[in-house]
Structures are given as C-alpha cells and as structure tokens.
Scaffold this motif. Structure first.
Motif, PDB file in Angstrom:
ATOM      1  N   UNK A  60     -17.082   3.051  57.671  1.00  0.00           N
ATOM      2  CA  UNK A  60     -17.369   3.639  56.357  1.00  0.00           C
ATOM      3  C   UNK A  60     -17.077   5.134  56.294  1.00  0.00           C
ATOM      4  N   UNK A  61     -16.481   5.693  57.330  1.00  0.00           N
ATOM      5  CA  UNK A  61     -16.264   7.132  57.391  1.00  0.00           C
ATOM      6  C   UNK A  61     -14.913   7.529  56.802  1.00  0.00           C
ATOM      7  N   UNK A  62     -14.852   8.765  56.317  1.00  0.00           N
ATOM      8  CA  UNK A  62     -13.607   9.346  55.818  1.00  0.00           C
ATOM      9  C   UNK A  62     -13.406  10.708  56.465  1.00  0.00           C
ATOM     10  N   UNK A  63     -12.158  11.108  56.628  1.00  0.00           N
ATOM     11  CA  UNK A  63     -11.832  12.459  57.023  1.00  0.00           C
ATOM     12  C   UNK A  63     -11.607  13.214  55.710  1.00  0.00           C
ATOM     13  N   UNK A  64     -12.331  14.305  55.510  1.00  0.00           N
ATOM     14  CA  UNK A  64     -12.273  15.030  54.244  1.00  0.00           C
ATOM     15  C   UNK A  64     -11.644  16.393  54.459  1.00  0.00           C
TER      16      UNK A  64
END
Length: 117
Positions: A60-64
């Motif tokens: 569920x993670x994103x690189x922002x």
C-alpha cells in the motif's frame, strides 16, 4: 469532511482513530500560506510542499516526490543576515527504522558549506 475509515482489525490492538491529531499530540495548528494542510507552530523549521508525483511501491506504499513551495524558519535557527539554516542551532528529531534520534557532535563539513567555520 468525510467520515474516517475504520482502523483495520489487525491494527486495532495498537492503534485508534483520533480526529484531532494536533490536540492528541499537544501541538498547535498554524495556517499555511501556500497549501491547505496546517503547519505545526512548535516546529522551528516548516516546509510547505506540493506533491508532484506519487509512484506506487510495494503493498500500500507510494514513493512521493514533492516540491517545497514555502519555507518558514524561526529566527534563532537562521544565520543572521542570510537565508541559511544554521545546522548548529537547529536540532531536529530524526526518525530511523521506528526509532527517534537527536543529532550528535558535528563530524565535519563540505568545503562548499555556506555556514562552515
């Protein structure tokens, strides 16, 4: 404001939903100038930023990737007569792998430092 999402079953033993996170943390919200989310009044260095890209990561993670559009610095952490942060005056808390750390002694500086010496 939409209703909060329930805390997932597996997280309920350790987590709870708190609507007013500033109050729960004993912090003071302060209006931002360029973005919607408020700033934390107690922070000596505040960065207002806009998300430019969010890339899906694992699970569920994103690189922002964000662009800082406004900087607020308490006068006591700025080198007088400049717009440079004095790293000896600013003592941030650093979060690393679920642990919090402060800064230790200075190990040195790059020759290009604007505040060295």
């Amino acid at each position: 404001m939409p209703a909060p999402l329930p805390v997932p079953e597996g997280k309920r033993p350790r987590y709870r939903h708190v609507a007013d996170k500033f109050a729960a943390a004993g912090l003071t919200p302060q209006p931002s100038e360029a973005v919607a989310p408020p700033r934390v009044a107690e922070c000596a260095l505040q960065l207002e930023a806009v998300v430019r890209r969010a890339t899906p990561g694992v699970g569920d993670y994103h690189m922002v990737e964000a662009e800082v559009v406004r900087v607020h610095a308490a006068p006591e952490i700025v080198v007088p007569g400049t717009d440079h942060i004095d790293p000896r005056a600013w003592q941030p808390t650093i979060y690393s792998f679920r642990h919090y750390f402060g800064l230790g002694a200075e190990h040195g500086f790059r020759p290009t430092s604007d505040v060295a010496g």
